[in-house]
Enzyme design. Structure first.
Site, mmCIF file in Angstrom:
data_model
loop_
_atom_site.group_PDB
_atom_site.id
_atom_site.type_symbol
_atom_site.label_atom_id
_atom_site.label_comp_id
_atom_site.label_asym_id
_atom_site.label_seq_id
_atom_site.Cartn_x
_atom_site.Cartn_y
_atom_site.Cartn_z
ATOM 1 N N HIS A 192 0.869 -1.031 0.139
ATOM 2 C CA HIS A 192 -0.141 0.107 0.106
ATOM 3 C C HIS A 192 0.853 1.225 0.127
ATOM 4 O O HIS A 192 1.609 1.498 0.947
ATOM 5 C CB HIS A 192 -0.924 0.106 1.235
ATOM 6 N N ALA A 193 0.814 2.183 -1.122
ATOM 7 C CA ALA A 193 1.621 3.008 -1.354
ATOM 8 C C ALA A 193 1.698 4.197 -0.117
ATOM 9 O O ALA A 193 2.949 4.683 0.121
ATOM 10 C CB ALA A 193 1.331 4.148 -2.499
ATOM 11 N N ARG A 194 0.693 4.492 0.530
ATOM 12 C CA ARG A 194 0.801 5.495 1.556
ATOM 13 C C ARG A 194 1.161 5.039 2.932
ATOM 14 O O ARG A 194 1.545 5.991 3.833
ATOM 15 C CB ARG A 194 -0.454 6.188 1.596
ATOM 16 N N GLU A 195 1.443 3.734 3.110
ATOM 17 C CA GLU A 195 1.760 3.409 4.382
ATOM 18 C C GLU A 195 3.506 3.246 4.590
ATOM 19 O O GLU A 195 4.021 2.148 4.718
ATOM 20 C CB GLU A 195 1.540 1.966 4.431
ATOM 21 N N ASN A 266 -3.906 -5.393 -2.391
ATOM 22 C CA ASN A 266 -4.279 -6.467 -1.173
ATOM 23 C C ASN A 266 -5.726 -6.726 -1.284
ATOM 24 O O ASN A 266 -6.278 -7.280 -0.295
ATOM 25 C CB ASN A 266 -4.209 -5.752 0.080
ATOM 26 N N SER A 319 0.338 -0.296 7.595
ATOM 27 C CA SER A 319 0.089 0.516 8.723
ATOM 28 C C SER A 319 -1.183 1.268 8.462
ATOM 29 O O SER A 319 -1.890 1.368 7.355
ATOM 30 C CB SER A 319 1.136 1.669 8.807
ATOM 31 N N TYR A 369 -12.345 -6.993 9.995
ATOM 32 C CA TYR A 369 -13.317 -6.712 9.156
ATOM 33 C C TYR A 369 -12.967 -7.711 8.140
ATOM 34 O O TYR A 369 -12.035 -8.263 7.987
ATOM 35 C CB TYR A 369 -13.249 -5.312 8.522
ATOM 36 N N GLU A 391 0.088 -4.357 11.048
ATOM 37 C CA GLU A 391 -0.229 -2.985 10.996
ATOM 38 C C GLU A 391 0.498 -2.156 11.884
ATOM 39 O O GLU A 391 0.517 -2.558 13.118
ATOM 40 C CB GLU A 391 -1.880 -2.853 11.329
HETATM 41 O O1 0X9 Z 1 -7.608 -3.564 4.453
HETATM 42 C C1 0X9 Z 1 -6.428 -4.031 4.295
HETATM 43 O O2 0X9 Z 1 -5.863 -4.253 3.237
HETATM 44 C C2 0X9 Z 1 -5.457 -3.921 5.516
HETATM 45 N N1 0X9 Z 1 -5.688 -2.899 6.263
HETATM 46 S S1 0X9 Z 1 -5.107 -1.446 5.572
HETATM 47 O O3 0X9 Z 1 -5.432 -0.377 6.527
HETATM 48 N N2 0X9 Z 1 -3.386 -1.227 5.560
HETATM 49 O O4 0X9 Z 1 -5.412 -1.271 4.292
HETATM 50 C C3 0X9 Z 1 -5.697 -5.076 6.512
HETATM 51 C C4 0X9 Z 1 -6.172 -6.350 5.858
HETATM 52 C C5 0X9 Z 1 -6.450 -7.414 6.800
HETATM 53 N N3 0X9 Z 1 -6.971 -8.385 6.516
HETATM 54 C C6 0X9 Z 1 -8.545 -8.743 7.038
HETATM 55 N N4 0X9 Z 1 -8.803 -7.910 7.703
HETATM 56 N N5 0X9 Z 1 -8.978 -9.823 6.366
HETATM 57 ZN ZN ZN Z 2 -2.304 -1.444 3.985
#
Ligand code: 0X9
Ligand code: ZN
Length: 773
Positions: A192-195, A266, A319, A369, A391
């Site tokens: 993820h680019a902003r992290e 992701n 993050s 989630y 994270e």
């Molecule tokens: O949503 C995401 O891709 C991840 N969080 S982020 O804020 N860095 O984008 C978390 C994904 C974790 N996996 C699940 N919650 N299933």
């Molecule tokens: Zn992320």
């Protein structure tokens, strides 16, 4: 405790999340907010605010007005969003009462850039250090710098190209020699680019491995056993775009051919592809792409990982929120290794907490989630090994994706520790569980208990232990006493006062392999200082030593209870005790809504004798999380001492209501008894957890209470020995003090150190006195 109405609402609704935006389908009212007019690049005047929508309809309205969502979870409870100044005014006018977290997002971006410019000075020794954030080319320059420094350890390859044709550089680090038979582990950042804070974490690991091999026994042992693959920038196009154009860009830079750009890598993996928590809308921040592995970046890392001979662990680093996530992350997934993932996840949390005390919550991704198509769930599903999504810091949206540069070093260092821990766990044949003693007594034996449990193999009954009384002494083997069920005890006879004793263990697997703990064995043992201090009271709460619980009449829930914590930590409660012996006092151990409500609950110790020595220290571990509900950070966990058996009390310590210690996690504290209430034989301590004023979620714990009478180590300097009354000089008055000691048998009589009190001590004192001090 009292549970707010809003919390109840959020818990009834499946909590959709981040790019969840589409997943907002879960609350049935929300159009894709990413399609809203105001979306996009930060504009002057933008703010990040927290609002509590309270209903699905009002959540829909908030998302309409939102440029970008910052919080991990989106539901009817509190959410954190970036809005224009006009949208902020609208939120106020419509009665949302937004709480401003970051008043000026552009100012944060500008300050970050100014700091980067100031700290990225020419001629620095390393292309990347932990002083600030670095652009893509500096990060790759650092990878190449490390490779040039130790070509015997490092190789660098491109595992493929991004949409825009950038190389996806990956470095591989292992000990020289034949690497076949060594286990593979994979760590990546910046999918993820902003992290941005994730890049320094993987690069710091690379630095520690390359610079530590051959000098640091732990690193040497790790690289002798494993091949570590590090991809610091998995999404180079997105990262470059976040530097040049849009600081909070998340996805890759795929041209979706309809005016929109980007696929969320992701959500692009082939695990429940297109399911809940992913979006088919191309403008969405969680757009999953046209099909599984449609993107060259996800293809490249997939093919690279599938080509490794023996993959044992993977971390996809993100993050923010301070979480250690593991599968399941979607309901479509079965996880036969759930217990192992959870156990190692708790160990990862501990390895991070051991560095600077920061607490990262371990939990299944699904508890955060549901998200279909994530990298972490795919890699678990494919390999059935130890796969985690980290994270990193901070906890919340301020500062969210843009933590100031002073966050970088601690975050990178604690996460490197976690990567190393996970690497060791991935290959450790056996697992040793113990709490090393804080100190060893110079004049009496100390017993240490430990367990030897399954790792990648099972233990046999051969367990050995070795100890040395100080750093210069040789090791000798201890007698290991089996206690049953994999538990053992050893007794350390004593040490040299003032020295540092060393201790390590060896055990055989059923296959005959030797496992050593710590891994470096004799070269890097568990180090324990040797003192003359006496711990006169130790309570891990494994048994009842006579504590009492008293509650306010108004208390409706959450009274102190001695228990093995059995909840998962999602409401902020301790999910394990502080020392991992099992037991602690917690505020109601029921699963779910079981926090302190409606008043105070007080836990009072039995009477303790704190007399003797030169002082008394009371130590304990506390847990307080008051950040989760409505009216957060309103209640404290208070500590009071009584010198008169509980008749009167003096406040000596507290955590909360605000501050980082009030956000969960065990913190060790120490109170000087002599300096606060005086050393008394009727000492009591009490711990007061409260839910006062408004109803809040308050989860508290107490563990590992001990009382130490301090004595230090006796000085060997003859002048100190001859200073019998301890007034700093040797004179006539010490003679009279010696006579008193002689006649009463008190301390200070034994002047010649022969262990008893006799006439010859008088002559020893005179000799020192006449020689002058
Ligand atoms: O949503 C995401 O891709 C991840 N969080 S982020 O804020 N860095 O984008 C978390 C994904 C974790 N996996 C699940 N919650 N299933
Ligand atoms: Zn992320």
């Amino acid at each position: 405790m009292r549970r707010s109405v809003l919390l109840c609402l959020t818990s009834l609704v499946a909590v959709p999340a981040v790019g969840q935006l589409q997943a907002a389908g879960d609350v049935n009212v929300v159009a894709d907010p990413v399609a809203a007019a105001d979306i996009g690049v930060t504009q002057p005047g933008d703010a990040v605010v927290r609002v509590v929508p309270g209903s699905a309809e009002r959540l829909g309205r908030v998302l309409e007005l939102t440029r970008r969502i910052w919080s991990e979870r989106v539901g009817r409870g509190p959410i954190e969003v970036q809005v224009s100044s006009a949208a902020l005014a609208t939120l106020r006018a419509e009665g949302f009462e937004p709480e401003v977290l970051i008043p000026d997002v552009q100012a944060v971006i500008d300050a970050e850039r100014a700091s980067i410019e100031a700290r990225r000075f020419a001629g620095r020794a390393d292309a990347v250090d932990l002083r600030t954030y670095y652009p893509f080319e500096d990060m790759i320059a650092f990878v190449n710098q490390l490779a040039a420094e130790r070509p015997d350890l490092v190789s660098v390859q491109s595992i493929g190209q991004s949409v825009e044709g950038r190389e996806i550089w990956t470095m591989t680090v292992t000990a020289p020699g034949d690497a076949s038979g060594r286990a593979d582990v994979v760590f990546n950042s910046l999918i993820h680019a902003r992290e941005w804070i994730t890049g320094p974490a993987t690069l710091e690991l690379a630095r520690q491995l390359v610079r530590g091999y051959g000098s640091d026994p732990r690193i040497t042992s790790i690289l002798d056993q494993t091949v570590v693959h590090i991809t610091p920038v998995l999404n180079p196009d997105g990262y470059v775009y976040a530097w040049t154009t849009d600081r909070f860009w998340r996805k890759n830079r795929r041209n979706n051919n309809n005016g929109s750009f980007g696929v969320d890598l992701n959500r692009n993996f082939d695990i429940d592809f297109g399911g809940n928590g992913a979006s088919g809308v191309t403008t969405s921040d969680i757009y999953h792409g046209p099909g599984p592995f449609s993107e060259p970046e996800s293809q490249a890392i997939r093919d690279f990982m599938l080509g490794l001979p023996d993959l044992r662990a993977h971390v996809d680093t993100h993050s923010f929120s301070q979480l250690i996530l593991y599968s399941p992350g979607t309901f479509a997934q079965t996880v036969p290794d759930f217990a192992r993932l959870a156990e190692v996840g708790a160990g990862i949390t501990q390895s991070i907490q051991d560095v600077f005390g920061a607490f990262y919550t371990p939990q299944p991704g699904l508890d955060l989630y549901e998200a279909a198509g994530t990298f972490g769930d795919w890699s678990y599903d494919e390999f059935r090994e130890l796969s985690y999504t980290f994270e990193l810091r901070p906890v919340s949206s301020n500062p969210g994706f843009a933590p100031p540069d002073f966050f970088i070093r601690p975050t990178a260092e604690e996460i490197s520790a976690a990567y190393l821990y996970l690497t060791e766990r991935a290959v450790a044949p056996l697992r040793f569980v113990m709490t090393p003693p804080a100190v060893i007594r110079a004049d009496e034996p100390t017993t240490v208990t430990f367990s030897v449990l399954d790792g990648t193999a099972a233990p046999s009954s051969t367990v050995r232990a070795f100890a040395r009384p100080d750093e210069n002494a040789a090791y000798s083997e201890l007698t290991v006493q089996p206690l049953g069920q994999g538990r053992y005890a050893v007794t350390l006879e004593s040490g040299a006062c003032g020295g540092v004793a060393g201790l390590y263990f060896e055990a055989l697997t059923t296959a005959g392999d030797t496992a050593t703990f710590p891994a470096a064995g004799a070269a890097g043992p568990i180090a324990v200082p040797v003192t003359a201090d006496a711990r006169v009271f130790i309570d891990s709460f494994n048994t009842d030593q006579g504590w009492t619980v008293t509650n306010d009449p108004g208390l409706t829930d959450g009274a102190w209870e001695r228990a093995i914590p059995n909840d998962t930590g999602t409401r902020g409660e301790p999910f394990a005790d502080a020392e991992r012996t099992g037991w602690a006092f917690v505020t109601d151990n029921a699963v779910g809504n079981a926090d302190v409500d409606g008043g105070t609950t007080t836990l009072t110790s039995p009477a303790l004798d704190a007399t003797g020595g030169t002082g008394a220290l009371l130590r304990y571990s506390l847990w307080l999380d008051n950040t989760r509900g409505s009216a957060p950070q309103e209640d404290a966990l208070r500590v009071e001492l009584s010198a008169d058996n509980g008749q009167s009390w003096t406040p000596v310590d507290q955590i909360g209501p605000a501050g980082p210690d009030a956000a969960g996690g065990w913190v060790q504290r120490e109170v000087n008894v002599g300096l606060t209430v005086g050393q008394t034989d009727s000492l009591r301590v009490r711990f007061i957890a409260e839910d006062l004023i408004n109803g809040s979620v308050v989860e508290a714990g107490v563990d590992a209470v001990s009382l130490t009478i301090t004595d230090g180590c006796p000085s060997l300097d003859p002048c100190d020995v001859a200073d019998v009354n301890n007034d700093g000089s040797v004179n006539d008055s010490d003679f009279f003090a010696w006579v008193t000691a002689f006649t009463t048998g008190g301390p200070g009589c034994d002047q010649n150190g022969d262990g008893d009190c006799s006439d010859s001590d008088f002559f020893a004192w005179v000799t020192v006195f006449t020689s002058g001090c």
